[in-house]
Design a protein around this motif. Structure first.
Motif, PDB file in Angstrom:
ATOM      1  N   LEU A  49     -49.494 -26.178   1.914  1.00 13.97           N
ATOM      2  CA  LEU A  49     -50.423 -25.241   2.560  1.00 13.97           C
ATOM      3  C   LEU A  49     -51.571 -26.003   3.211  1.00 13.97           C
ATOM      4  N   TYR A  50     -52.111 -26.957   2.485  1.00 18.26           N
ATOM      5  CA  TYR A  50     -53.243 -27.716   3.014  1.00 18.26           C
ATOM      6  C   TYR A  50     -52.849 -28.503   4.264  1.00 18.26           C
ATOM      7  N   GLU A  51     -51.728 -29.201   4.139  1.00 18.84           N
ATOM      8  CA  GLU A  51     -51.213 -29.988   5.264  1.00 18.84           C
ATOM      9  C   GLU A  51     -51.001 -29.137   6.504  1.00 18.84           C
ATOM     10  N   GLU A  52     -50.288 -28.035   6.296  1.00 19.71           N
ATOM     11  CA  GLU A  52     -49.881 -27.215   7.427  1.00 19.71           C
ATOM     12  C   GLU A  52     -51.068 -26.538   8.096  1.00 19.71           C
ATOM     13  N   LEU A  98     -48.956  -9.250   9.966  1.00 21.51           N
ATOM     14  CA  LEU A  98     -47.818  -8.561   9.352  1.00 21.51           C
ATOM     15  C   LEU A  98     -46.923  -7.943  10.428  1.00 21.51           C
ATOM     16  N   GLU A  99     -47.565  -7.314  11.401  1.00 26.37           N
ATOM     17  CA  GLU A  99     -46.821  -6.584  12.421  1.00 26.37           C
ATOM     18  C   GLU A  99     -46.063  -7.523  13.350  1.00 26.37           C
ATOM     19  N   LYS A 100     -46.771  -8.567  13.800  1.00 23.90           N
ATOM     20  CA  LYS A 100     -46.174  -9.423  14.832  1.00 23.90           C
ATOM     21  C   LYS A 100     -45.386 -10.599  14.283  1.00 23.90           C
ATOM     22  N   LYS A 101     -45.816 -11.093  13.116  1.00 25.83           N
ATOM     23  CA  LYS A 101     -45.178 -12.323  12.606  1.00 25.83           C
ATOM     24  C   LYS A 101     -44.472 -12.124  11.272  1.00 25.83           C
ATOM     25  N   ARG A 102     -44.579 -10.942  10.730  1.00 24.04           N
ATOM     26  CA  ARG A 102     -43.922 -10.657   9.449  1.00 24.04           C
ATOM     27  C   ARG A 102     -44.321 -11.652   8.350  1.00 24.04           C
ATOM     28  N   VAL A 103     -45.626 -11.927   8.316  1.00 23.36           N
ATOM     29  CA  VAL A 103     -46.190 -12.716   7.210  1.00 23.36           C
ATOM     30  C   VAL A 103     -47.340 -11.886   6.633  1.00 23.36           C
ATOM     31  N   CYS A 128     -46.784 -20.843   7.526  1.00 18.04           N
ATOM     32  CA  CYS A 128     -48.010 -21.478   8.024  1.00 18.04           C
ATOM     33  C   CYS A 128     -47.971 -21.597   9.551  1.00 18.04           C
ATOM     34  N   ARG A 129     -46.790 -21.979  10.076  1.00 15.88           N
ATOM     35  CA  ARG A 129     -46.644 -22.066  11.535  1.00 15.88           C
ATOM     36  C   ARG A 129     -46.991 -20.719  12.162  1.00 15.88           C
ATOM     37  N   ARG A 130     -46.455 -19.659  11.579  1.00 16.86           N
ATOM     38  CA  ARG A 130     -46.718 -18.320  12.139  1.00 16.86           C
ATOM     39  C   ARG A 130     -48.201 -17.944  12.020  1.00 16.86           C
ATOM     40  N   ILE A 131     -48.807 -18.327  10.901  1.00 16.93           N
ATOM     41  CA  ILE A 131     -50.237 -18.024  10.728  1.00 16.93           C
ATOM     42  C   ILE A 131     -51.042 -18.758  11.807  1.00 16.93           C
ATOM     43  N   ARG A 132     -50.704 -20.025  12.019  1.00 16.04           N
ATOM     44  CA  ARG A 132     -51.417 -20.805  13.054  1.00 16.04           C
ATOM     45  C   ARG A 132     -51.268 -20.140  14.416  1.00 16.04           C
ATOM     46  N   GLU A 133     -50.039 -19.767  14.726  1.00 14.32           N
ATOM     47  CA  GLU A 133     -49.770 -19.088  15.999  1.00 14.32           C
ATOM     48  C   GLU A 133     -50.593 -17.820  16.144  1.00 14.32           C
ATOM     49  N   ALA A 134     -50.567 -17.024  15.092  1.00 14.47           N
ATOM     50  CA  ALA A 134     -51.261 -15.730  15.157  1.00 14.47           C
ATOM     51  C   ALA A 134     -52.763 -15.939  15.346  1.00 14.47           C
TER      52      ALA A 134
END
Lengths: 475, 475
Positions: free
Chosen positions: A388-391, A428-433, A464-470
């Motif tokens: 998590l920290y790295e990403e 949640l809606e766009k990235k399903r995280v 994490c990739r999706r969170i960064r994107e969002a």
């Protein structure tokens, strides 16, 4: 005044009791002397309260005076304290009331996520404080064995002696202490451990200090029980250190300080020196310290100290089997304190629920000796926290500290006007995280997110990739 | 006043904060105008409370006035009610406080009995409200299956939907209703069902009516939660009928009436007409009725009606799996009410303990469909109650009514100066039989005993023989 009671409204509602009422009021008038009816006194009293409340109170400085005056008049200290608490509450209500506890909305959010899942959507769930690993087979089988052997009768409100003994021994060994079963009460999870502790060492109107960002239930439980909450808001910039702010805000009104290290949501570990300073401060103020140490086993940096290790008269340690062994749904935890407080917590438990199932306690007993499962779970969470920290460090829009403990990371999002709830829904809606909005843990943390280390390596990296994107897309 | 705060005692305890205190008090003095400091107002207020409390209050007649005055002054009704509650409490304390709740000593007594057993002594145990039969295999196996299938995660605070649905269907069928899962909350036994209900429909300072003789936890829970308890003392001579006394004592201050039929300890069943009268009375007063119907299945006389069957807006039904299926140690019960109250009880449960174990709920689900075990248990208790009645009727020193329901008999002992606690200890010591003293169920019942129908035929007859003997020898 007797006329007032004869009003048509009252007559229709209470006609049947009017005769008695008038008689009683008249006899009260006699007691108070001519023209000094009880009702007039009520009027006076209420007027005074109103003036006082609207004038603004400063409870901290007044409690001692109030107790003294009450003492002189033969009224108890408890009356003084409760009266003050009542007025402080009313003052707060007049000023517009408490902020809505958005932390309690997290379960609602989680239900929506579950709904999506039931509809066949794949969601990467990182919003709850619940490990993905389940109770180890040793624990499940111990519960089944106990059930079959008939350990399903009423038991003591303190919990069964075997488990209290086992907890006492294990902690004594770990921290070099000499704890007895009498120091331990088995509770319905860490939740009741905190609830029962608040009941045991404070009274309605007493002040409970909560250090934010915090698990929302601390403040909620305290308010639910009629206690007043004083919030300490620690800051990212100060490495979430609460010591100085506590020194400033703890007063004679303070009856309990709740600590939670390793911390949910920040992962911070409080070092021994800071803990010592807080315990001394509490002793000075005559306040209790509750150390919620449910993440005690999840330490990825040296320096953690339990409240049990340091000298202080008024302290309670809270723990749970939920996290270390993935036993969230068993609802079993414990408190450790002096025998008198332990007995009070047991009484609170007896009052609310009689006892907790013995077969559940026998499962917990099996957990205590399953050190291998514990070790594996702790390692697993540690590895994920690193990921998590790295990403998250990869994004310039995310500020993040290396997690020291617990099973969460609490990054700050450097986007102007960031709203953590709005972001959580969009994610949640766009990235399903799904993640927990920082606002759940205190008003000041709306630009933060809590992400739980409850997915395995590759899916976690993907989340994490999706969170960064969002975050990049967020505006 | 500033001088008072500079006293050596305060200086030593709070020296560090003195500067701030003085500053704050002085600024308050300004707000209130010359000579009208906050502290002077506190003094006035406390003096007034003291006079009022010592003059004796008549809360019932004053609440309406108090609310009105508060309303005029912009203070909430809740403030009025809590202030009145606070004063009534203090008045009670000044008059010597509450009677010690001897009912809570019963568990202590039971532990002594267990100790004797551990020392190898044979004791015939009839003191607890715990069936001797255990959970049926169907229930045990359902719990084990659920555990192995991993139903050990956090669940909803309301309980799982399947079980809520099953309870709703079963009760709907039995009473000709149309209950939904939204009407049902699964609780940690009947104990939390009552605790959570008190929290849901009353506030601190509100009056809760308890009909004695009663399960000691009703009054204890209500007081624990800061509610005031009004006791109705029903009488053997009046066939334990509470209706007339309720009509006399229920007032606008009453917020909740707790009913328990079939009754523990008397076994009385309240007939439909009486229940209807009580529900109407409660509706009139704006009070809630809680029907603790945990012995609902143990009816040995016609006429029982559930609060669910009769029309009333404000009602809660409480039930448990403990008695019918011998599941005391599973800690699972439920409440049935309107969806809004149900949600409040769930919130109380969430606050105190997050949720209850799902594998326990799945065991309860299995219990609901194991009607054969239920029927067998109910018949067994019925046979034993007959034996208790027969055997105790043989003594001229024992007055006893045929039990109508529940699993107890509550004989009156016609011996002058009979003390139920002293008798219980003597009986245990000399005859190795344990029973519950009548004093546990209210002050007025010291010449009664509660005997549980939890032994089989021949041993039960033997226990009764010994009880008769001990009464004859008692002096």
């Amino acid at each position: 005044m007797v006329e007032a009671l004869s009003s048509p409204r009252l007559l229709s509602r209470h006609g049947i009791r009017l005769g008695r009422a008038v008689k009683s009021l008249n006899s009260q008038r006699d007691e108070f002397g001519e023209g000094e009816s009880a009702v007039n006194r009520v009027r006076e009293l209420v007027k005074l309260c109103s003036d006082w409340i609207k004038g603004g109170l400063s409870g901290q400085e007044l409690i001692e005076e109030l107790e003294e005056e009450c003492g002189k008049l033969g009224l108890s200290e408890e009356f003084a304290r409760r009266l003050l608490g009542l007025m402080l509450d009313e003052e707060e209500r007049l000023r517009g009331g408490r902020p809505a506890p958005s932390g309690l909305k997290l379960r609602e959010f989680a239900s929506k996520v579950q709904e999506l899942q039931r509809m066949g959507e794949k969601v990467m769930r990182l919003e709850l404080g619940e490990p993905d690993f389940s109770a180890p087979p040793s624990v499940v089988e111990a519960a089944c064995k106990a059930l079959r052997e008939g350990y399903s009768k009423y038991g003591p409100a303190t919990g069964i002696k075997e488990l209290r003994q086992a907890v006492a021994s294990k902690l004594s060994e770990r921290f070099g202490l000499d704890l007895k079963p009498e120091n331990v009460v088995i509770t319905a999870g860490g939740t009741f451990a905190v609830y029962g502790s608040i009941e045991a060492v404070t009274k309605p109107g007493d002040e409970v200090v909560v250090i934010e960002p915090a698990w929302p239930l601390y403040a909620h439980q305290a308010r639910w029980l009629g206690r007043r909450v004083l919030t300490i808001r620690t800051r990212f910039e100060e490495d979430w250190d609460p010591v100085e702010m506590l020194q400033e805000k703890v007063s004679k009104l303070t009856k309990l300080i709740i600590l939670n290290y390793p911390n949910n949501p920040t992962g911070k570990i409080l070092d021994r020196g800071s803990l010592k300073a807080i315990l001394e401060l509490a002793e000075d103020a005559g306040a209790w310290v509750l150390g919620d140490e449910v993440y005690m086993d999840f330490c990825y940096k040296d320096g953690f100290a339990s409240v049990l290790e340091l000298p202080a008269e008024r302290k309670i340690m809270v723990n749970s089997f939920s996290k270390t062994w993935g036993m969230t749904g068993f609802r079993v935890g414990y408190i450790v304190s002096d025998p008198e407080v332990a007995m009070k917590v047991a009484r609170a438990q007896n009052t609310a629920m009689t006892c907790i199932p013995e077969f559940v306690q026998r499962a917990a007993l099996a957990a205590l000796s399953d050190e291998e499962s514990a070790r594996r779970n702790i390692e697993l969470i540690g590895e994920r926290l690193k990921i998590l920290y790295e990403e998250l460090s990869r994004s310039k829009l995310i500020e993040v500290k290396p997690p020291e403990g617990a099973m969460y990371i609490f990054p700050r999002i450097k986007v102007d006007g960031f709203d953590s709830w709005r972001f959580a829904w969009t994610l949640l809606e766009k990235k399903r995280v799904s993640i927990a909005p920082g606002a759940c843990f205190g008003e000041d943390y709306n630009s933060y997110l809590r992400i739980s280390a409850v997915l395995d390596g590759e899916p976690l990296r993907e989340a994490c990739r999706r969170i960064r994107e969002a975050i990049e897309e967020y505006s």
